[in-house]
Write a protein that holds these residues in place. Structure first.
Motif, mmCIF file in Angstrom:
data_model
loop_
_atom_site.group_PDB
_atom_site.id
_atom_site.type_symbol
_atom_site.label_atom_id
_atom_site.label_comp_id
_atom_site.label_asym_id
_atom_site.label_seq_id
_atom_site.Cartn_x
_atom_site.Cartn_y
_atom_site.Cartn_z
ATOM 1 N N THR A 1 -11.444 12.041 -3.737
ATOM 2 C CA THR A 1 -11.755 12.649 -5.026
ATOM 3 C C THR A 1 -11.014 11.934 -6.144
ATOM 4 O O THR A 1 -9.978 11.304 -5.920
ATOM 5 C CB THR A 1 -11.350 14.138 -5.068
ATOM 6 N N ASP A 2 -11.552 12.097 -7.350
ATOM 7 C CA ASP A 2 -10.836 11.630 -8.541
ATOM 8 C C ASP A 2 -11.399 12.331 -9.763
ATOM 9 O O ASP A 2 -12.554 12.767 -9.775
ATOM 10 C CB ASP A 2 -10.954 10.115 -8.707
ATOM 11 N N GLY A 3 -10.558 12.433 -10.764
ATOM 12 C CA GLY A 3 -10.964 12.987 -12.048
ATOM 13 C C GLY A 3 -10.552 12.033 -13.147
ATOM 14 O O GLY A 3 -9.632 11.227 -12.973
ATOM 15 N N PRO B 1 -13.734 14.798 -23.336
ATOM 16 C CA PRO B 1 -14.774 14.814 -22.310
ATOM 17 C C PRO B 1 -14.177 14.333 -20.983
ATOM 18 O O PRO B 1 -13.411 13.374 -20.959
ATOM 19 C CB PRO B 1 -15.813 13.822 -22.829
ATOM 20 N N GLY B 2 -14.513 15.031 -19.913
ATOM 21 C CA GLY B 2 -13.956 14.675 -18.608
ATOM 22 C C GLY B 2 -15.005 14.615 -17.529
ATOM 23 O O GLY B 2 -16.071 15.222 -17.652
ATOM 24 N N GLY B 3 -14.689 13.869 -16.486
ATOM 25 C CA GLY B 3 -15.599 13.754 -15.356
ATOM 26 C C GLY B 3 -14.832 13.794 -14.048
ATOM 27 O O GLY B 3 -13.615 13.598 -14.015
ATOM 28 N N TRP B 4 -15.558 14.069 -13.002
ATOM 29 C CA TRP B 4 -14.969 14.104 -11.668
ATOM 30 C C TRP B 4 -15.966 13.486 -10.680
ATOM 31 O O TRP B 4 -17.171 13.446 -10.949
ATOM 32 C CB TRP B 4 -14.616 15.542 -11.252
ATOM 33 N N GLY B 5 -15.428 12.972 -9.587
ATOM 34 C CA GLY B 5 -16.275 12.400 -8.557
ATOM 35 C C GLY B 5 -15.665 12.634 -7.192
ATOM 36 O O GLY B 5 -14.442 12.752 -7.060
ATOM 37 N N GLU C 1 -11.274 4.088 -5.877
ATOM 38 C CA GLU C 1 -11.836 3.377 -7.025
ATOM 39 C C GLU C 1 -13.285 3.815 -7.267
ATOM 40 O O GLU C 1 -13.712 3.975 -8.412
ATOM 41 C CB GLU C 1 -11.790 1.860 -6.794
ATOM 42 N N TYR C 2 -14.010 4.027 -6.187
ATOM 43 C CA TYR C 2 -15.404 4.452 -6.309
ATOM 44 C C TYR C 2 -15.491 5.840 -6.947
ATOM 45 O O TYR C 2 -16.330 6.089 -7.812
ATOM 46 C CB TYR C 2 -16.088 4.428 -4.945
ATOM 47 N N CYS C 3 -14.615 6.757 -6.520
ATOM 48 C CA CYS C 3 -14.600 8.105 -7.105
ATOM 49 C C CYS C 3 -14.239 8.047 -8.585
ATOM 50 O O CYS C 3 -14.797 8.796 -9.393
ATOM 51 C CB CYS C 3 -13.629 9.008 -6.349
ATOM 52 N N ASP C 4 -13.322 7.159 -8.938
ATOM 53 C CA ASP C 4 -12.972 6.975 -10.347
ATOM 54 C C ASP C 4 -14.206 6.532 -11.121
ATOM 55 O O ASP C 4 -14.464 7.031 -12.224
ATOM 56 C CB ASP C 4 -11.847 5.944 -10.480
ATOM 57 N N GLN C 5 -14.991 5.630 -10.549
ATOM 58 C CA GLN C 5 -16.205 5.162 -11.217
ATOM 59 C C GLN C 5 -17.233 6.288 -11.334
ATOM 60 O O GLN C 5 -17.897 6.428 -12.365
ATOM 61 C CB GLN C 5 -16.803 3.962 -10.477
ATOM 62 N N LEU C 6 -17.366 7.109 -10.288
ATOM 63 C CA LEU C 6 -18.269 8.270 -10.366
ATOM 64 C C LEU C 6 -17.865 9.178 -11.519
ATOM 65 O O LEU C 6 -18.717 9.650 -12.283
ATOM 66 C CB LEU C 6 -18.244 9.071 -9.058
ATOM 67 N N ALA D 1 -19.959 9.854 -14.994
ATOM 68 C CA ALA D 1 -20.344 11.220 -15.387
ATOM 69 C C ALA D 1 -19.988 11.472 -16.855
ATOM 70 O O ALA D 1 -20.746 12.120 -17.583
ATOM 71 C CB ALA D 1 -19.670 12.243 -14.469
ATOM 72 N N ILE D 2 -18.831 10.944 -17.291
ATOM 73 C CA ILE D 2 -18.438 11.080 -18.695
ATOM 74 C C ILE D 2 -19.431 10.337 -19.584
ATOM 75 O O ILE D 2 -19.884 10.872 -20.604
ATOM 76 C CB ILE D 2 -17.001 10.548 -18.942
ATOM 77 N N LEU D 3 -19.771 9.116 -19.209
ATOM 78 C CA LEU D 3 -20.725 8.327 -20.001
ATOM 79 C C LEU D 3 -22.068 9.034 -20.114
ATOM 80 O O LEU D 3 -22.662 9.087 -21.195
ATOM 81 C CB LEU D 3 -20.914 6.939 -19.384
ATOM 82 N N LYS D 4 -22.536 9.569 -19.003
ATOM 83 C CA LYS D 4 -23.817 10.294 -18.999
ATOM 84 C C LYS D 4 -23.734 11.506 -19.942
ATOM 85 O O LYS D 4 -24.666 11.761 -20.718
ATOM 86 C CB LYS D 4 -24.164 10.723 -17.581
#
Length: 149
Positions: free
Chosen positions: A8-10, A18-22, A132-137, A141-144
């Motif tokens: 996981t990552d946030g 604005p925040g995202g998580w993956g 790193e992949y979760c960070d990108q997710l 999500a933030i960009l979207k």
């Protein structure tokens, strides 16, 4: 016994902001990726939300689950027994103030009771592929979210 591995990552664009998580859930050869975002939040809330949403995504109970996170906030809450002390003190911290993000901590604690969950630390931004992949997710999500405005 079914063993599930979760990464996981946030992330936050501004804190608060604005925040995202993956999260990536792994079981044998199966892989599930989930992510989401909120308009106004903090990095800590996104880190917690990533773990919560990953545990919610499990379809069964009674599993052996290992959660890997780069969040010292989450790792220390369990490794240093903060969460037990918070509960014993009526969800108050050592300064006798309400625990920050109490709503998410309570939800996480409730979800953890459904399985045997271990929280493990992974060093953030240090080349761990799934971290790193979760960070990108989370960042995607933030960009979207920003594009939807």
């Amino acid at each position: 016994m079914k063993k599930i591995v979760i990464y996981t990552d946030g992330a936050c664009s501004g804190n608060p902001g604005p925040g995202g998580w993956g999260a990536v859930l792994l079981y044998g050869e199966h892989r599930k990726e989930i992510s989401g975002a909120e308009k106004e939040t903090t990095n800590q809330r996104m880190e917690l939300t990533a773990v919560i949403e990953a545990l919610k995504a499990l379809k069964r109970e009674g599993l052996d689950v290992t959660v890997y996170t780069d969040s010292a906030y989450i790792v220390n809450a369990f490794k240093e027994n903060w969460i037990e002390r918070w509960q014993q003190n009526g969800w108050k911290n050592s300064q006798k103030k309400e625990v920050a993000n109490k709503d998410l901590w309570q939800e996480l604690w409730h979800l953890m009771q459904k399985n045997r969950v271990k929280i493990e630390k992974v060093k953030g931004h240090a080349g761990d592929e799934l971290n790193e992949y979760c960070d990108q997710l989370a960042r995607n999500a933030i960009l979207k979210l920003k594009q939807e405005k």
